[in-house]
Design an enzyme around this catalytic site. Sequence first.
Site: not given
Ligand SMILES: *Cc1c(COP(=O)(O)O)cnc(C)c1O
Length: 429
Positions: A106
Amino acid sequence: MRYYSTRNDLEAVNFAAAALRGLASDGGLFVPEEIPCYRPAVISSLLSMDFFDIAFETIRPFVHPEIPDSALKDMVSSAFTFPVPVVPVSNRFVMELFHGPTAAFKDFGARFMARAFSYLRRGETKPLKILVATSGDTGGAVASGFLGVEGITVTVLYPKGRVSPLQEKQIAGLGGNVSALAVEGSFDDCQRLVKLAFSNKNIRTKFDMSSANSINIARLIPQTVYYTFGAAAFVKSRNKNPVFCVPSGNFGNLTAGLYAMMMGAPADRFVAATNINKTFPDYLESGAYEARLSEATISNAMDVGAPSNFERMKAHWTLEEMRRLILSVFITDDETRSTIKDVHEKYGYSLDPHGAVGWTAVDKLDKKKLLPAERAVILETAHPAKFAEVVEPLTGPVPLPPQLAEADRRNAVFTAIPADINALVDVLQ
Ligand SMILES: *Cc1c(COP(=O)(O)O)cnc(C)c1O
């Protein structure tokens, strides 16, 4: 590029409006009017381009002309300051997306969005306040992404005593333009307070507000970059196009991957790997979309029963197209745990629970002869030390990487408030 709402294709806005508004006025998500293609010169030199060149060429058509080329170059070089290793483990590749400041993918979206907001609001005198409710991870990435960005303050609301000590330090240990509110209540209370604050007149007259939530198109676009980068790395090494396996929750990451492929990145297909929150694999199988309540799992960032980006995917692709582009598999917690243990024992590699869902999905498809594991690039979305309570009993100690060790040394400084809108309004003023 113009963007329209998934619920109304009449009202088009530019990138600046789509990013700063976040959600369209009819409640829909913004999607680009068309997915751009890489210039032929880019496609032919992809294998020799570095991450910054790929980032610039990938993001440019989405943000042109509101973000001029020189500003975009500055943004990508200051946002993506960490490596993206694509490493062979056993017979497949793992793309490590956890080398940013909060050790999860993220960071890519949050860091780019912060810089885009700052640029798009230059000259603006009214301060922008970003309000985020978090159950743990998103708050840290957004706080870190916006830290030190001029003209913008961030307030993170989290449920007091319900995030891990390390997560609390990531949110409340930064200081500067980031403040932390520990709400005496649940994550749902935090979300409710944020919504109420958005409609509060006293606050709205003082600040411009934005929520920086995960459906913002400015968080999705920068995530396309590492797919093209990873595809090029795979082609260089294996002389074939990869299939990306994406551990998925809200499906923003997968949507970004599909954008990269449509743009011309050399990728063949995608695997959407979920935990038992299997709304999407069920949809591909039955053709009927049924959102449901989420169930708690050990890969908790993917505990989503109604993936918000599904609306975006539907706007771009039919069911038949999705079936051609995407294989989807769900994985149980027991399978995830045994993968973490096995992969550590056999290959000395520590997976986090989300990456382990991806790894297990590839194993399953390989066994069914639907996807040779040799073609797979699995996205490792977080560092295993972030989920030490799950991983360490299976593998032994997982040392904190430098950025998490640094966060762990900070002091959490927060204001505790009751789950009451008047208390929030007082603090914000
Ligand atoms: C947010 C997140 C996901 C999921 O990603 P999306 O874009 O919501 O499908 C997977 N793994 C981790 C560690 C995350 O923080």
